[in-house]
Design a protein around this motif. Sequence first.
Motif, short mmCIF file in Angstrom:
data_model
loop_
_atom_site.label_atom_id
_atom_site.label_comp_id
_atom_site.label_asym_id
_atom_site.label_seq_id
_atom_site.Cartn_x
_atom_site.Cartn_y
_atom_site.Cartn_z
N CYS A 86 -0.73 2.00 -7.09
CA CYS A 86 -0.39 1.80 -5.68
C CYS A 86 0.29 3.03 -5.07
N ASP A 87 0.79 3.94 -5.90
CA ASP A 87 1.43 5.14 -5.38
C ASP A 87 0.45 6.30 -5.17
N HIS A 88 -0.81 6.08 -5.50
CA HIS A 88 -1.81 7.14 -5.34
C HIS A 88 -2.18 7.27 -3.87
N LEU A 89 -2.23 8.50 -3.36
CA LEU A 89 -2.45 8.75 -1.94
C LEU A 89 -3.76 8.14 -1.45
N PHE A 90 -4.86 8.31 -2.19
CA PHE A 90 -6.15 7.78 -1.77
C PHE A 90 -6.11 6.25 -1.67
N ILE A 91 -5.41 5.63 -2.63
CA ILE A 91 -5.34 4.17 -2.65
C ILE A 91 -4.46 3.66 -1.51
N GLN A 92 -3.38 4.35 -1.24
CA GLN A 92 -2.51 3.97 -0.12
C GLN A 92 -3.27 4.05 1.21
N THR A 93 -4.07 5.11 1.37
CA THR A 93 -4.87 5.25 2.58
C THR A 93 -5.94 4.17 2.65
N ALA A 94 -6.53 3.84 1.50
CA ALA A 94 -7.55 2.78 1.46
C ALA A 94 -6.95 1.42 1.81
N LEU A 95 -5.72 1.17 1.36
CA LEU A 95 -5.03 -0.08 1.71
C LEU A 95 -4.80 -0.16 3.22
N LEU A 96 -4.38 0.94 3.78
CA LEU A 96 -4.14 1.02 5.22
C LEU A 96 -5.43 0.68 5.99
N LYS A 97 -6.54 1.30 5.57
CA LYS A 97 -7.82 1.08 6.25
C LYS A 97 -8.33 -0.35 6.04
N ALA A 108 -1.08 -3.01 7.99
CA ALA A 108 -1.52 -1.61 7.90
C ALA A 108 -0.34 -0.67 8.14
N ARG A 109 0.52 -1.02 9.10
CA ARG A 109 1.69 -0.19 9.38
C ARG A 109 2.67 -0.18 8.22
N LYS A 110 2.82 -1.34 7.55
CA LYS A 110 3.70 -1.40 6.39
C LYS A 110 3.19 -0.49 5.28
N ALA A 111 1.87 -0.52 5.07
CA ALA A 111 1.28 0.35 4.05
C ALA A 111 1.50 1.82 4.41
N PHE A 112 1.37 2.12 5.69
CA PHE A 112 1.57 3.50 6.17
C PHE A 112 3.01 3.94 5.97
N ASP A 113 3.96 3.08 6.34
CA ASP A 113 5.38 3.43 6.24
C ASP A 113 5.83 3.61 4.80
N LYS A 114 5.17 2.94 3.85
CA LYS A 114 5.55 3.04 2.44
C LYS A 114 5.05 4.33 1.79
N MET A 115 4.16 5.04 2.47
CA MET A 115 3.59 6.25 1.88
C MET A 115 4.64 7.37 1.89
N PRO A 116 5.07 7.86 0.72
CA PRO A 116 6.07 8.93 0.70
C PRO A 116 5.53 10.25 1.22
N VAL A 117 4.24 10.47 1.01
CA VAL A 117 3.59 11.68 1.50
C VAL A 117 2.38 11.27 2.32
N LYS A 118 2.30 11.77 3.53
CA LYS A 118 1.20 11.41 4.42
C LYS A 118 0.41 12.67 4.77
N ASP A 119 -0.88 12.67 4.43
CA ASP A 119 -1.72 13.79 4.85
C ASP A 119 -2.34 13.45 6.20
N VAL A 120 -3.14 14.36 6.76
CA VAL A 120 -3.70 14.15 8.10
C VAL A 120 -4.66 12.97 8.11
N VAL A 121 -5.29 12.67 6.96
CA VAL A 121 -6.20 11.51 6.88
C VAL A 121 -5.42 10.22 7.08
N ALA A 122 -4.25 10.12 6.46
CA ALA A 122 -3.41 8.93 6.60
C ALA A 122 -2.93 8.78 8.05
N TRP A 123 -2.48 9.89 8.63
CA TRP A 123 -2.01 9.84 10.03
C TRP A 123 -3.14 9.39 10.96
N ASN A 124 -4.32 9.96 10.77
CA ASN A 124 -5.45 9.59 11.62
C ASN A 124 -5.89 8.16 11.40
#
Length: 518
Positions: A86-97, A108-124
């Motif tokens: 669950c801490d993997h960036l790709f999986i966190q982004t997939a959960l959000l989507k 989706a917002r909760k999943a986003f807020d839990k991400m310690p590191v957010k790349d531009v894909v997550a923000w978008n």
Amino acid sequence: MVLVTCNSICYLSVASPDLRRWNHIIKTQVLEGNAGHAIRSYINMQRLGLFADNYTFPVLLKAAGNASYLCIGLALHGQTVKTGFCDHLFIQTALLKMYSSLGLVDDARKAFDKMPVKDVVAWNSMLDVYASSGQMGNAVEVFDTMPSPDLLSFNIMISGFARTGSKISAKRIFERIPDKDIVSWNSMVLACMNSGDMAEAHELFESMPEKNVISWNAMIMGYLKNHLYTKAIEFLDKMKVGNIEPDHLSVTGGLSACAHLGSLETGIQMHKYAKTLGQASSPHVVTALIDMYAKCGSIHKSLEVFYKFKHKDIYCWNAIISGLALHGCGYAALKLLNQMRANDFGIKPDDITLIGVLSACSHGGLVEQGSQIFGSMEKQFGITPKAEHYGCMVDLFSRARLFDSALKLIETMPFEAGESILGALLSACVIHQDLENGEKAVKLIVSSRGRGGLSDGEYLMFANLYGSCGQWEEAQRWRDMMNESGIVKTAGCSLIEINGRFHKFVAGHGMQSLDRSN
């Protein structure tokens, strides 16, 4: 469908050959649109003692979101936590989507807020969640917080404002983009179109450094949406001679414009053109052809198109039933409904089908048949009657002069009667010169909206009711009230087509020629 629960955590830093093979199978099935097959493959994979890794979970989460598998999506989320992925960036982004696809914006917002590191894909992704759901206030908050928005970020914002018809806000974002791409231009054209400013939309379209089929379709659909049907056909004609080939949406838009204009001549030419393009067998185009021929007065041609098409979907069936209703062919519409119910075609009637059938019964005077269908909607079809179904029944009773039944139905409706329902009752009273029931309809309309909310058509219908019954003073009183309220009657107009040119006749203004370029 139930997911197998992992009894032990299996974290693989390097995927085994078997796991890679299963990942490939699952990914292929998702790409082919077989979400259910992908989930089943995952279950079978677990039964063989293999568990998902950071490549499997994003694909599975995408499948759950695309297919609206809420329970499976939640189970997958739980497995990502249990297996430590669950801490993997790709999986966190997939959960959000996934939560976004399921319409769960807060999750989706909760999943986003839990991400310690957010790349531009997550923000978008988060930006797109808010923009797609129309929450542009939250989208602006995310956009303004982004450390480095890219072109996709800007385009998501323009597209979101376009959906809400906020042209000014979209334009502010559009003007900030240093290097606009074709998506930026198309989204801005859409924003102008949805706000009703077709002049600026056309100006932007002409200014575009490059155009694709989406650009042309946006303009055609924009003219359709704003009731500028001759312009829609004109744009399709221009597209024909350009270097971009129209697709099924272009042709569908042109046929829809012909249907609104009642232009059979142009519709026939467009049918021939669709055959030339090889699009006459597209379900979208077939549905538009059925609708066009019916609305242009050629129900026989409409039936011919319907019966020749072998791959009928629910939209084709609904189009032909609505066409038969328009032509008063009640028994033919009922026959088609029975064919659908026989399951010979594997298509179940939906709420639109029943609106068409009830309308056909109304126009054909089939009171008993219409009442039977309406009374058995929930039991036999599993469909709860909506306002449109009640409207058809009120129209059916009113046309048959069963005003007591119509009024009783209105009184027992689970919601307030709208303009179309009360209008159907009043119109029938005018036709049958029934002053007693007509006055009841007038009181219902006035009490539901108040005199300040009446339209010009309602004022005139009230006046016509009293005039048809010889109550001239009362008729004049309603006309005077309309004039005193400042409401101006919309000028009547009609269109005829002669040699490829449309001529518009407007009451009080004479004839206007509407040229259409070839």
